[in-house]
Motif scaffolding. Structure first.
Motif, PDB file in Angstrom:
ATOM      1  N   ILE A  35       0.828  -1.210   0.000  1.00  0.00           N
ATOM      2  CA  ILE A  35       0.000   0.000   0.000  1.00  0.00           C
ATOM      3  C   ILE A  35       0.863   1.262   0.000  1.00  0.00           C
ATOM      4  CG2 ILE A  35      -2.011  -1.081   1.087  1.00  0.00           C
ATOM      5  CD1 ILE A  35      -1.068   0.079   3.749  1.00  0.00           C
ATOM      6  N   GLY A  36       2.071   1.159  -0.530  1.00  0.00           N
ATOM      7  CA  GLY A  36       2.975   2.307  -0.573  1.00  0.00           C
ATOM      8  C   GLY A  36       4.112   2.130   0.413  1.00  0.00           C
ATOM      9  N   CYS A  37       4.664   3.254   0.913  1.00  0.00           N
ATOM     10  CA  CYS A  37       5.820   3.144   1.809  1.00  0.00           C
ATOM     11  C   CYS A  37       5.418   2.723   3.216  1.00  0.00           C
ATOM     12  CB  CYS A  37       6.594   4.453   1.846  1.00  0.00           C
ATOM     13  SG  CYS A  37       5.707   5.814   2.615  1.00  0.00           S
ATOM     14  N   ILE A  38       4.124   2.787   3.542  1.00  0.00           N
ATOM     15  CA  ILE A  38       3.639   2.252   4.807  1.00  0.00           C
ATOM     16  C   ILE A  38       3.245   0.805   4.591  1.00  0.00           C
ATOM     17  CG2 ILE A  38       1.219   2.879   4.458  1.00  0.00           C
ATOM     18  CD1 ILE A  38       1.174   3.738   7.421  1.00  0.00           C
ATOM     19  N   ARG A  39       3.341  -0.026   5.647  1.00  0.00           N
ATOM     20  CA  ARG A  39       3.102  -1.457   5.483  1.00  0.00           C
ATOM     21  C   ARG A  39       1.773  -1.867   6.101  1.00  0.00           C
ATOM     22  NH1 ARG A  39       7.682  -5.333   5.772  1.00  0.00           N
ATOM     23  NH2 ARG A  39       6.736  -5.965   7.745  1.00  0.00           N
ATOM     24  N   PHE A  66      -9.591   9.947 -13.490  1.00  0.00           N
ATOM     25  CA  PHE A  66     -10.088   8.663 -12.985  1.00  0.00           C
ATOM     26  C   PHE A  66     -11.562   8.531 -13.325  1.00  0.00           C
ATOM     27  CE2 PHE A  66      -6.612   9.597  -9.895  1.00  0.00           C
ATOM     28  CZ  PHE A  66      -5.809   8.499 -10.192  1.00  0.00           C
ATOM     29  N   ARG A  67     -12.013   7.304 -13.459  1.00  0.00           N
ATOM     30  CA  ARG A  67     -13.444   7.059 -13.636  1.00  0.00           C
ATOM     31  C   ARG A  67     -14.140   7.172 -12.281  1.00  0.00           C
ATOM     32  NH1 ARG A  67     -11.214   2.795 -16.813  1.00  0.00           N
ATOM     33  NH2 ARG A  67     -11.624   3.026 -19.034  1.00  0.00           N
ATOM     34  N   SER A  68     -15.411   7.522 -12.316  1.00  0.00           N
ATOM     35  CA  SER A  68     -16.157   7.723 -11.075  1.00  0.00           C
ATOM     36  C   SER A  68     -16.244   6.445 -10.251  1.00  0.00           C
ATOM     37  CB  SER A  68     -17.562   8.248 -11.380  1.00  0.00           C
ATOM     38  OG  SER A  68     -18.275   7.310 -12.187  1.00  0.00           O
ATOM     39  N   ARG A  69     -16.241   5.292 -10.888  1.00  0.00           N
ATOM     40  CA  ARG A  69     -16.377   4.032 -10.151  1.00  0.00           C
ATOM     41  C   ARG A  69     -15.033   3.415  -9.779  1.00  0.00           C
ATOM     42  NH1 ARG A  69     -19.081   0.859 -15.299  1.00  0.00           N
ATOM     43  NH2 ARG A  69     -17.597   1.555 -16.881  1.00  0.00           N
ATOM     44  N   ASP A  70     -13.937   4.078 -10.083  1.00  0.00           N
ATOM     45  CA  ASP A  70     -12.621   3.526  -9.750  1.00  0.00           C
ATOM     46  C   ASP A  70     -12.423   3.474  -8.241  1.00  0.00           C
ATOM     47  OD1 ASP A  70     -11.810   3.077 -12.330  1.00  0.00           O
ATOM     48  OD2 ASP A  70     -10.811   5.014 -12.548  1.00  0.00           O
ATOM     49  N   ILE A  71     -11.854   2.381  -7.764  1.00  0.00           N
ATOM     50  CA  ILE A  71     -11.477   2.232  -6.357  1.00  0.00           C
ATOM     51  C   ILE A  71      -9.990   2.540  -6.251  1.00  0.00           C
ATOM     52  CG2 ILE A  71     -11.317   0.654  -4.405  1.00  0.00           C
ATOM     53  CD1 ILE A  71     -13.714  -0.823  -5.527  1.00  0.00           C
ATOM     54  N   LEU A  72      -9.641   3.513  -5.429  1.00  0.00           N
ATOM     55  CA  LEU A  72      -8.281   4.023  -5.358  1.00  0.00           C
ATOM     56  C   LEU A  72      -7.754   3.909  -3.934  1.00  0.00           C
ATOM     57  CD1 LEU A  72      -8.984   7.289  -7.375  1.00  0.00           C
ATOM     58  CD2 LEU A  72      -8.108   5.137  -8.296  1.00  0.00           C
ATOM     59  N   LEU A  73      -6.446   4.063  -3.811  1.00  0.00           N
ATOM     60  CA  LEU A  73      -5.813   4.106  -2.499  1.00  0.00           C
ATOM     61  C   LEU A  73      -4.879   5.303  -2.456  1.00  0.00           C
ATOM     62  CD1 LEU A  73      -4.610   1.288  -0.257  1.00  0.00           C
ATOM     63  CD2 LEU A  73      -3.021   3.151  -0.726  1.00  0.00           C
ATOM     64  N   ILE A  74      -5.023   6.104  -1.428  1.00  0.00           N
ATOM     65  CA  ILE A  74      -4.152   7.252  -1.216  1.00  0.00           C
ATOM     66  C   ILE A  74      -3.299   6.975   0.009  1.00  0.00           C
ATOM     67  CG2 ILE A  74      -5.951   8.443   0.125  1.00  0.00           C
ATOM     68  CD1 ILE A  74      -4.804  11.090  -0.926  1.00  0.00           C
ATOM     69  N   SER A  75      -2.024   7.298  -0.062  1.00  0.00           N
ATOM     70  CA  SER A  75      -1.147   6.987   1.069  1.00  0.00           C
ATOM     71  C   SER A  75       0.056   7.915   1.105  1.00  0.00           C
ATOM     72  CB  SER A  75      -0.678   5.531   0.995  1.00  0.00           C
ATOM     73  OG  SER A  75       0.271   5.355  -0.033  1.00  0.00           O
ATOM     74  N   ASP A  76       0.604   8.049   2.312  1.00  0.00           N
ATOM     75  CA  ASP A  76       1.928   8.633   2.507  1.00  0.00           C
ATOM     76  C   ASP A  76       2.677   7.659   3.419  1.00  0.00           C
ATOM     77  OD1 ASP A  76       0.861   9.055   5.029  1.00  0.00           O
ATOM     78  OD2 ASP A  76       0.573  11.210   4.749  1.00  0.00           O
ATOM     79  N   CYS A  77       3.679   8.106   4.130  1.00  0.00           N
ATOM     80  CA  CYS A  77       4.433   7.170   4.961  1.00  0.00           C
ATOM     81  C   CYS A  77       3.892   7.073   6.382  1.00  0.00           C
ATOM     82  CB  CYS A  77       5.910   7.568   4.980  1.00  0.00           C
ATOM     83  SG  CYS A  77       6.716   7.272   3.394  1.00  0.00           S
TER      84      CYS A  77
END
Length: 283
Positions: free
Chosen positions: A68-72, A144-155
């Motif tokens: 999920i990015g730099c965080i685990r 992005f499409r309206s139905r897209d499932i996304l993930l936002i992350s930092d550390c």
């Protein structure tokens, strides 16, 4: 009859014709045998190629489980009830699993085969300029499409969201990223095709359940069965393997052992095995 005229008797002609037929049949049998050997050699060379392709595709996604990015995710960070260290990688052994997830509905699924689900952030992410509450400003334009499932992350944080329904719990700055969140299942299913001898043709399929508007993708045909065991470490660090319905703590899984039973149009079968390590499960 002129005594100088010579020829073959009827018996001699019959013997000559018989010998010719015998030799011809021998040559035909040699030709057929050589052709069968060539077909067998071709089949034997095709099966390893299919096995390597299947393992390459499976390995790429399985290694990413829980990323999920730099965080685990494995560091006790459940994003919601559907995505935890115990659900980022789940296997169903002949339809059964000890994980708290139901097997998705799959068309023509081969029930005596195993299925594997992998959840992870697509590594090709997009930088964020600023994000908070219901607003996300991208550093570069990305539609992005309206139905897209996304993930936002930092550390420090990570959140799942729908692009048309943004409600962030945390604020994110320029060191943050956003990308597609994958929920991919691999399984064996009937292709609906048959061989020349009427045998059903099975194949390895891949489907991203977070993009349900896409149909399942047939990856490699000729794979009749997939068997999966999960590798865990005992107290002295030695790996041991169990079936999916025997695993108690899925976050303890460190590797995946996959066996593929491949067959060709002549029903020649051979099993291949590969062990795949999980990059997010090592300290």
């Amino acid at each position: 009859m002129n005594s100088l005229e010579q020829g073959y008797s009827l018996l001699e002609l019959m013997i000559a014709i018989s010998l010719s037929l015998f030799l011809s049949l021998g040559m035909i049998n040699i030709f057929i045998h050589s052709k069968n050997i060539n077909l067998l050699t071709l089949s034997l060379s095709t099966i390893p190629t299919k096995a390597r392709m299947a393992f390459y595709l499976l390995s790429h996604d399985i290694r990413m489980a829980g990323f999920i990015g730099c965080i685990r995710l494995i560091d006790d960070l459940p994003l919601n009830s559907r995505l935890t260290g115990d659900t980022s990688l789940v296997v169903w052994h002949k339809g059964y699993t000890s994980a708290n997830l139901s097997l998705p509905k799959i068309a023509r699924y081969q029930k005596n085969s195993d299925a594997i689900l992998i959840q992870f952030l697509e590594p090709y992410t997009f930088p964020i300029q600023e994000a908070k509450s219901s607003h996300i400003l991208l550093a570069h334009k990305k539609l992005f499409r309206s139905r897209d499932i996304l993930l936002i992350s930092d550390c420090q944080h990570a959140e799942l969201l729908h692009w048309n329904n943004i409600h962030l719990k945390h604020s994110y700055q320029t060191d943050s990223e956003i990308g597609f969140f994958n929920k991919i299942i691999y399984y064996i299913a009937d292709t609906g095709r048959v061989t020349e001898t009427g045998q059903r043709v099975y194949a390895l399929y891949r489907r991203n359940l977070n993009q349900s508007f896409y149909k399942p993708t047939e990856l490699v045909e000729g794979i009749k069965k997939m068997s999966i065991q999960l590798g865990m470490k005992n107290s002295n660090g030695t790996l041991y393997y169990k079936n999916a319905n025997e695993v108690k703590h899925w976050s303890d899984v460190h590797s995946v052992e996959i066996r593929l039973l491949l067959t060709d149009t002549k029903q020649l079968q051979r099993e291949w095995k590969q062990i795949i390590g999980l990059r997010e499960r090592d300290p």
